[in-house]
Design a protein around this motif. Structure first.
Motif, PDB file in Angstrom:
ATOM      1  N   PRO A  36       0.816  -1.227   0.000  1.00  0.00           N
ATOM      2  CA  PRO A  36       0.000   0.000   0.000  1.00  0.00           C
ATOM      3  C   PRO A  36       0.849   1.275   0.000  1.00  0.00           C
ATOM      4  CG  PRO A  36       0.016  -0.978   2.181  1.00  0.00           C
ATOM      5  CD  PRO A  36       0.779  -1.920   1.292  1.00  0.00           C
ATOM      6  N   TRP A  37       1.477   1.563  -1.123  1.00  0.00           N
ATOM      7  CA  TRP A  37       2.375   2.710  -1.233  1.00  0.00           C
ATOM      8  C   TRP A  37       1.680   4.038  -0.978  1.00  0.00           C
ATOM      9  CZ3 TRP A  37       7.280   2.091  -0.754  1.00  0.00           C
ATOM     10  CH2 TRP A  37       7.895   0.917  -1.206  1.00  0.00           C
ATOM     11  N   GLY A  38       0.436   4.169  -1.388  1.00  0.00           N
ATOM     12  CA  GLY A  38      -0.283   5.433  -1.204  1.00  0.00           C
ATOM     13  C   GLY A  38      -0.496   5.759   0.261  1.00  0.00           C
ATOM     14  N   THR A  39      -0.967   4.800   1.026  1.00  0.00           N
ATOM     15  CA  THR A  39      -1.163   4.999   2.454  1.00  0.00           C
ATOM     16  C   THR A  39       0.168   5.247   3.148  1.00  0.00           C
ATOM     17  OG1 THR A  39      -3.145   3.620   2.426  1.00  0.00           O
ATOM     18  CG2 THR A  39      -2.094   3.972   4.571  1.00  0.00           C
ATOM     19  N   PHE A  40       1.169   4.491   2.756  1.00  0.00           N
ATOM     20  CA  PHE A  40       2.512   4.672   3.318  1.00  0.00           C
ATOM     21  C   PHE A  40       2.980   6.111   3.089  1.00  0.00           C
ATOM     22  CE2 PHE A  40       7.150   4.580   2.775  1.00  0.00           C
ATOM     23  CZ  PHE A  40       7.538   4.027   3.984  1.00  0.00           C
ATOM     24  N   ALA A  41       2.800   6.614   1.880  1.00  0.00           N
ATOM     25  CA  ALA A  41       3.263   7.964   1.533  1.00  0.00           C
ATOM     26  C   ALA A  41       2.552   9.042   2.349  1.00  0.00           C
ATOM     27  CB  ALA A  41       3.065   8.224   0.038  1.00  0.00           C
ATOM     28  N   VAL A  42       1.213   8.970   2.435  1.00  0.00           N
ATOM     29  CA  VAL A  42       0.509  10.021   3.179  1.00  0.00           C
ATOM     30  C   VAL A  42       0.832   9.969   4.661  1.00  0.00           C
ATOM     31  CG1 VAL A  42      -1.364  10.306   1.511  1.00  0.00           C
ATOM     32  CG2 VAL A  42      -1.657   8.711   3.412  1.00  0.00           C
ATOM     33  N   ASN A  43       1.030   8.778   5.202  1.00  0.00           N
ATOM     34  CA  ASN A  43       1.360   8.676   6.623  1.00  0.00           C
ATOM     35  C   ASN A  43       2.750   9.227   6.924  1.00  0.00           C
ATOM     36  OD1 ASN A  43      -1.117   7.640   7.336  1.00  0.00           O
ATOM     37  ND2 ASN A  43      -0.457   5.524   7.313  1.00  0.00           N
ATOM     38  N   GLU A  56      -5.197  -2.379   5.694  1.00  0.00           N
ATOM     39  CA  GLU A  56      -4.405  -2.877   4.565  1.00  0.00           C
ATOM     40  C   GLU A  56      -3.390  -3.917   5.017  1.00  0.00           C
ATOM     41  OE1 GLU A  56      -4.712   1.038   1.664  1.00  0.00           O
ATOM     42  OE2 GLU A  56      -2.980   0.842   2.982  1.00  0.00           O
ATOM     43  N   THR A  57      -2.808  -3.740   6.191  1.00  0.00           N
ATOM     44  CA  THR A  57      -1.868  -4.723   6.714  1.00  0.00           C
ATOM     45  C   THR A  57      -2.587  -6.040   7.001  1.00  0.00           C
ATOM     46  OG1 THR A  57      -0.526  -2.959   7.687  1.00  0.00           O
ATOM     47  CG2 THR A  57      -0.176  -5.181   8.535  1.00  0.00           C
ATOM     48  N   LEU A  58      -3.747  -5.968   7.600  1.00  0.00           N
ATOM     49  CA  LEU A  58      -4.542  -7.172   7.865  1.00  0.00           C
ATOM     50  C   LEU A  58      -4.921  -7.879   6.575  1.00  0.00           C
ATOM     51  CD1 LEU A  58      -6.040  -8.943   9.924  1.00  0.00           C
ATOM     52  CD2 LEU A  58      -7.998  -7.397   9.674  1.00  0.00           C
ATOM     53  N   ARG A  59      -5.346  -7.123   5.578  1.00  0.00           N
ATOM     54  CA  ARG A  59      -5.718  -7.720   4.277  1.00  0.00           C
ATOM     55  C   ARG A  59      -4.517  -8.386   3.610  1.00  0.00           C
ATOM     56  NH1 ARG A  59      -9.601  -9.725   3.192  1.00  0.00           N
ATOM     57  NH2 ARG A  59      -9.387  -9.377   0.987  1.00  0.00           N
ATOM     58  N   LEU A  60      -3.345  -7.772   3.710  1.00  0.00           N
ATOM     59  CA  LEU A  60      -2.146  -8.397   3.153  1.00  0.00           C
ATOM     60  C   LEU A  60      -1.894  -9.746   3.825  1.00  0.00           C
ATOM     61  CD1 LEU A  60       0.218  -5.295   2.906  1.00  0.00           C
ATOM     62  CD2 LEU A  60      -0.665  -6.636   0.979  1.00  0.00           C
ATOM     63  N   GLY A  87      -2.331 -13.912   2.105  1.00  0.00           N
ATOM     64  CA  GLY A  87      -1.101 -14.675   1.904  1.00  0.00           C
ATOM     65  C   GLY A  87       0.123 -13.841   1.595  1.00  0.00           C
ATOM     66  N   ALA A  88       0.002 -12.535   1.715  1.00  0.00           N
ATOM     67  CA  ALA A  88       1.143 -11.652   1.455  1.00  0.00           C
ATOM     68  C   ALA A  88       1.761 -11.238   2.790  1.00  0.00           C
ATOM     69  CB  ALA A  88       0.699 -10.444   0.643  1.00  0.00           C
ATOM     70  N   GLY A  89       2.122 -12.239   3.584  1.00  0.00           N
ATOM     71  CA  GLY A  89       2.655 -11.997   4.913  1.00  0.00           C
ATOM     72  C   GLY A  89       3.921 -11.159   4.916  1.00  0.00           C
ATOM     73  N   PHE A  90       4.781 -11.382   3.928  1.00  0.00           N
ATOM     74  CA  PHE A  90       6.006 -10.594   3.846  1.00  0.00           C
ATOM     75  C   PHE A  90       5.671  -9.110   3.671  1.00  0.00           C
ATOM     76  CE2 PHE A  90       9.098  -8.361   1.205  1.00  0.00           C
ATOM     77  CZ  PHE A  90      10.210  -8.414   2.042  1.00  0.00           C
ATOM     78  N   TYR A  91       4.720  -8.811   2.789  1.00  0.00           N
ATOM     79  CA  TYR A  91       4.329  -7.415   2.574  1.00  0.00           C
ATOM     80  C   TYR A  91       3.662  -6.826   3.817  1.00  0.00           C
ATOM     81  CZ  TYR A  91       5.386  -7.674  -2.395  1.00  0.00           C
ATOM     82  OH  TYR A  91       6.031  -7.795  -3.595  1.00  0.00           O
ATOM     83  N   ALA A  92       2.880  -7.639   4.527  1.00  0.00           N
ATOM     84  CA  ALA A  92       2.256  -7.164   5.762  1.00  0.00           C
ATOM     85  C   ALA A  92       3.322  -6.780   6.786  1.00  0.00           C
ATOM     86  CB  ALA A  92       1.332  -8.239   6.330  1.00  0.00           C
ATOM     87  N   LEU A  93       4.297  -7.655   6.970  1.00  0.00           N
ATOM     88  CA  LEU A  93       5.376  -7.361   7.915  1.00  0.00           C
ATOM     89  C   LEU A  93       6.204  -6.164   7.445  1.00  0.00           C
ATOM     90  CD1 LEU A  93       6.847  -8.149  10.497  1.00  0.00           C
ATOM     91  CD2 LEU A  93       8.237  -9.713   9.127  1.00  0.00           C
TER      92      LEU A  93
END
Length: 124
Positions: free
Chosen positions: A33-40, A84-88, A92-98
């Motif tokens: 989630p690059w967009g959320t990451f950027a605004v935060n 978004e972290t929970l959805r990742l 099955g995108a555990g690496f991206y969530a972490l």
């Protein structure tokens, strides 16, 4: 009067968050989630700058309400980060969530500290 400043800041921050999120995310072909990451991270930088400016005595309570509570309150989003972290993780995108957790917390704190440091160097 104070609530008007918060409302005005929020009226700018909310659409800015949405438009920035969409613009950033559309440029990345990734589930991260690059967009959320950027605004935060940008919000943390603004809050750091505002905190440093307030500490130096150049940002009063009205500016803090307008930019800190209003703008940054609407611009940044812990709930979307969490969702978004929970959805990742669920998809099955555990690496991206972490990676989202580690990168968001690290970059957010770093941006806040950088903002304070810049403000102190500018107004101290």
């Amino acid at each position: 009067m104070n609530w008007v400043l918060v409302v005005i800041g929020g009226m700018v921050g909310a659409p800015l968050r949405y438009l920035t999120d969409r613009a950033v995310q559309s440029r990345h072909d990734s589930v991260f989630p690059w967009g959320t990451f950027a605004v935060n991270v940008v919000g943390c930088l603004i809050l750091g700058l505002l905190t440093g400016a307030a500490t130096a005595g150049v940002a009063g309570p009205h500016l803090q309400l307008l930019l800190g509570t209003g703008l940054c309150g609407a611009l940044t989003t812990y709930s979307t980060f969490s969702y978004e972290t929970l959805r990742l993780a669920e998809t099955g995108a555990g690496f991206y969530a972490l990676a989202n957790i580690v990168a968001s917390v690290t970059a957010g704190l770093g941006a806040a500290w950088a903002g304070v440091w810049i403000a102190q160097g500018t107004w101290a």
